[in-house]
Design a protein around this motif. Sequence first.
Motif, mmCIF file in Angstrom:
data_model
loop_
_atom_site.group_PDB
_atom_site.id
_atom_site.type_symbol
_atom_site.label_atom_id
_atom_site.label_comp_id
_atom_site.label_asym_id
_atom_site.label_seq_id
_atom_site.Cartn_x
_atom_site.Cartn_y
_atom_site.Cartn_z
ATOM 1 N N HIS A 56 0.880 -1.187 0.000
ATOM 2 C CA HIS A 56 0.000 0.000 0.000
ATOM 3 C C HIS A 56 0.911 1.228 0.000
ATOM 4 O O HIS A 56 1.720 1.408 -0.901
ATOM 5 C CB HIS A 56 -0.919 -0.099 1.229
ATOM 6 C CG HIS A 56 -2.042 0.878 1.298
ATOM 7 N ND1 HIS A 56 -2.447 1.656 0.252
ATOM 8 C CD2 HIS A 56 -2.880 1.203 2.335
ATOM 9 C CE1 HIS A 56 -3.471 2.418 0.618
ATOM 10 N NE2 HIS A 56 -3.752 2.164 1.890
ATOM 11 N N LYS A 80 8.260 -16.609 -11.019
ATOM 12 C CA LYS A 80 7.257 -16.944 -9.995
ATOM 13 C C LYS A 80 7.884 -17.573 -8.743
ATOM 14 O O LYS A 80 7.260 -17.632 -7.684
ATOM 15 C CB LYS A 80 6.196 -17.904 -10.561
ATOM 16 C CG LYS A 80 5.305 -17.247 -11.587
ATOM 17 C CD LYS A 80 4.328 -16.256 -10.947
ATOM 18 C CE LYS A 80 3.770 -15.310 -11.969
ATOM 19 N NZ LYS A 80 3.609 -13.941 -11.532
ATOM 20 N N ARG A 93 9.141 -8.280 -6.528
ATOM 21 C CA ARG A 93 8.220 -7.604 -7.449
ATOM 22 C C ARG A 93 8.783 -6.236 -7.784
ATOM 23 O O ARG A 93 9.495 -5.653 -6.962
ATOM 24 C CB ARG A 93 6.853 -7.401 -6.800
ATOM 25 C CG ARG A 93 6.015 -8.651 -6.789
ATOM 26 C CD ARG A 93 4.614 -8.381 -6.302
ATOM 27 N NE ARG A 93 3.771 -9.512 -6.629
ATOM 28 C CZ ARG A 93 2.461 -9.508 -6.629
ATOM 29 N NH1 ARG A 93 1.818 -8.418 -6.305
ATOM 30 N NH2 ARG A 93 1.768 -10.578 -6.938
ATOM 31 N N LEU A 94 8.460 -5.724 -8.940
ATOM 32 C CA LEU A 94 8.876 -4.364 -9.256
ATOM 33 C C LEU A 94 8.006 -3.419 -8.451
ATOM 34 O O LEU A 94 6.801 -3.312 -8.700
ATOM 35 C CB LEU A 94 8.699 -4.067 -10.745
ATOM 36 C CG LEU A 94 9.770 -4.551 -11.709
ATOM 37 C CD1 LEU A 94 9.561 -3.913 -13.070
ATOM 38 C CD2 LEU A 94 11.179 -4.292 -11.205
ATOM 39 N N GLY A 135 6.199 -0.176 -7.188
ATOM 40 C CA GLY A 135 5.707 0.987 -7.933
ATOM 41 C C GLY A 135 5.041 0.593 -9.246
ATOM 42 O O GLY A 135 4.665 1.454 -10.030
ATOM 43 N N PHE A 136 4.903 -0.722 -9.471
ATOM 44 C CA PHE A 136 4.194 -1.187 -10.669
ATOM 45 C C PHE A 136 2.984 -1.992 -10.244
ATOM 46 O O PHE A 136 3.047 -2.786 -9.312
ATOM 47 C CB PHE A 136 5.098 -2.081 -11.533
ATOM 48 C CG PHE A 136 6.061 -1.283 -12.354
ATOM 49 C CD1 PHE A 136 5.814 -1.037 -13.697
ATOM 50 C CD2 PHE A 136 7.204 -0.755 -11.776
ATOM 51 C CE1 PHE A 136 6.692 -0.279 -14.448
ATOM 52 C CE2 PHE A 136 8.093 0.002 -12.520
ATOM 53 C CZ PHE A 136 7.841 0.245 -13.863
ATOM 54 N N ARG A 151 -4.307 -2.493 -7.749
ATOM 55 C CA ARG A 151 -5.517 -3.296 -7.646
ATOM 56 C C ARG A 151 -6.637 -2.744 -8.536
ATOM 57 O O ARG A 151 -7.410 -3.498 -9.125
ATOM 58 C CB ARG A 151 -5.966 -3.365 -6.179
ATOM 59 C CG ARG A 151 -7.341 -3.956 -5.939
ATOM 60 C CD ARG A 151 -7.476 -5.387 -6.440
ATOM 61 N NE ARG A 151 -6.603 -6.315 -5.804
ATOM 62 C CZ ARG A 151 -6.834 -6.880 -4.625
ATOM 63 N NH1 ARG A 151 -7.925 -6.606 -3.967
ATOM 64 N NH2 ARG A 151 -5.970 -7.724 -4.100
ATOM 65 N N TYR A 209 5.327 -9.599 -20.247
ATOM 66 C CA TYR A 209 4.808 -9.994 -18.923
ATOM 67 C C TYR A 209 4.020 -8.846 -18.311
ATOM 68 O O TYR A 209 2.898 -9.024 -17.837
ATOM 69 C CB TYR A 209 5.987 -10.375 -18.015
ATOM 70 C CG TYR A 209 5.600 -10.633 -16.570
ATOM 71 C CD1 TYR A 209 5.336 -11.927 -16.118
ATOM 72 C CD2 TYR A 209 5.507 -9.587 -15.642
ATOM 73 C CE1 TYR A 209 4.977 -12.171 -14.800
ATOM 74 C CE2 TYR A 209 5.156 -9.817 -14.326
ATOM 75 C CZ TYR A 209 4.898 -11.109 -13.910
ATOM 76 O OH TYR A 209 4.541 -11.333 -12.598
ATOM 77 N N ARG A 234 -0.321 -8.331 -18.125
ATOM 78 C CA ARG A 234 -0.958 -8.199 -16.801
ATOM 79 C C ARG A 234 -1.359 -6.758 -16.483
ATOM 80 O O ARG A 234 -1.779 -6.464 -15.368
ATOM 81 C CB ARG A 234 -0.014 -8.728 -15.715
ATOM 82 C CG ARG A 234 0.143 -10.233 -15.757
ATOM 83 C CD ARG A 234 1.289 -10.712 -14.897
ATOM 84 N NE ARG A 234 1.435 -12.159 -14.983
ATOM 85 C CZ ARG A 234 1.964 -12.820 -16.011
ATOM 86 N NH1 ARG A 234 2.388 -12.157 -17.085
ATOM 87 N NH2 ARG A 234 2.058 -14.128 -15.990
ATOM 88 N N ASN A 263 2.624 3.099 -10.907
ATOM 89 C CA ASN A 263 1.600 3.768 -10.100
ATOM 90 C C ASN A 263 2.188 5.046 -9.492
ATOM 91 O O ASN A 263 3.354 5.366 -9.695
ATOM 92 C CB ASN A 263 1.036 2.804 -9.033
ATOM 93 C CG ASN A 263 2.105 2.255 -8.121
ATOM 94 O OD1 ASN A 263 2.927 3.012 -7.614
ATOM 95 N ND2 ASN A 263 2.102 0.952 -7.902
ATOM 96 N N ASP A 319 3.224 5.877 -6.705
ATOM 97 C CA ASP A 319 4.373 5.771 -5.812
ATOM 98 C C ASP A 319 5.682 5.604 -6.552
ATOM 99 O O ASP A 319 6.751 5.795 -5.985
ATOM 100 C CB ASP A 319 4.179 4.600 -4.846
ATOM 101 C CG ASP A 319 3.153 4.946 -3.808
ATOM 102 O OD1 ASP A 319 3.043 6.135 -3.483
ATOM 103 O OD2 ASP A 319 2.450 4.039 -3.337
#
Length: 430
Positions: free
Chosen positions: A266, A296, A301-302, A304-305, A308, A354, A358, A363, A365
């Motif tokens: 968040h 996987k 995880r990247l 800032g990408f 939801r 990828y 998806r 985002n 941030d």
Amino acid sequence: MSQDAYRLIGPRGNEMELPVHRGTTGPDVIDVARLYREKGVFTYDPGFVSTASCKSDITFIDGEEGVLMYRGYPVEQLAAKSSFIEVCHLLLHGSLPTQAELDDFENTIRRHTMLNEGMLNFFKGFRYDAHPMAMLSAVVGSMSAYYHDEMDSSNPDHRDIFAHRILAKLPTIAAAAYKLNIGQPFIYPRNDLNYSENFLHMMFAVPAEPYEIDPVASEALDLLFILHADHEQNCSTSTVRMAASSQANPYSAIAGGISALWGPAHGGANEAVLRMLNEIGDASQIGKYVDKAKDKNDPFRLMGFGHRVYKNFDPRATIIREMCHKVLDQLDREDTPLFDLARELEQVALHDDYFKERNLYPNVDFYSGIIYKALGIPTSMFTVMFAMGRSVGWVAHWREMITDPQIKIARPRQLYIGEPKRDYVDIAKR
Ligand code: ACO
């Protein structure tokens, strides 16, 4: 609200008509409130991906189209023309203020910025390296002790004073947390400064010399506060609503919201973005980290990408990206390589199948952390900055919930997958 119906077909032809509520805009909502009472079943929706938890007239998001509106006004227009304090008035009261209303509101916020001196003692109890989010949550929680008797949620004046105190005192508490971290004396607020200028003053001024506020820095902060001001039923806002739905003291509910915001999925993401960029180090390493994000078996995880709700682009990221350029150009600080790395990472991810498949876009941030860093705000304060902006959203949602005549304590149900009934076994026989 006009109504249609969905037909639910259960086993053995067991049917039920479920009413549909239509909002001003956005998807219809199927009302399942009678489901358990009439059919004895619950709905199952971990993470609330298809569940509306309330009605609200504060903020609207269309994740597919990248739309964000506060009280019907597109965030792009507010970002270009408004100020954070005006947006606060809009979110709290539902309409843009007249000049007289704005002056009055701003004056009230300025006059609530000081903390009770006793509250400063809390900071003495923290270690010098305590995380500022932990201090923010704890000290805001302590406001429930200071203002318990003056907080009757059914009293409109009390609700107003609560809103003013949260908006006005959060920057003072945030700056005090930072000063504790760096061992400098707390700096008192100044009523001649606007909201963002005052925060910069409390953060960076020292008693030994004058401090000049950079207008680009205060403009950038004000913009970031506007963009973070509300985001409908996100994790921290839902936390505030849920905690306060028991009629709990709203200061402690806000402290709960601050705690929820801290998580890296968040509001903690802006801090995580900077840590990630520092870890990547330079452009030659981008491919390696993008591969890790796609693997996987690797939890990386990247940061800032992805979002939801926004599945095409985050409108806040588009606005903030421009400000990011402006800040870096005008402040002429040494973080340009970091920003270049961020831009390159953004381009690589945007063109990678990828991320495209998806719908993983940068985002808000992704860029906010870079601006904060350029303004000299340390990484550990990034989520605190987010909290300052979001505080008005939390308060607006609390007010909406607590004044709703149909208010119910939030109490989700569950799918029990534990042991069926079994008898207690005496300890000697286990
Ligand atoms: N990097 C790599 N892969 C990702 C990322 C990412 N940042 N985000 C999502 N994915 C992948 C998932 O592995 C999943 O792949 P799969 O379908 O092959 O299993 C797919 O994309 C969907 O992801 P979910 O986790 O199901 O999406 P959800 O909507 O639950 O998560 C979230 C959204 C938490 C924001 C997620 O994208 C994430 O962790 N992003 C990084 C953290 C971040 O930037 N958070 C800030 C949110 S914005 C804010 O709070 C202001």
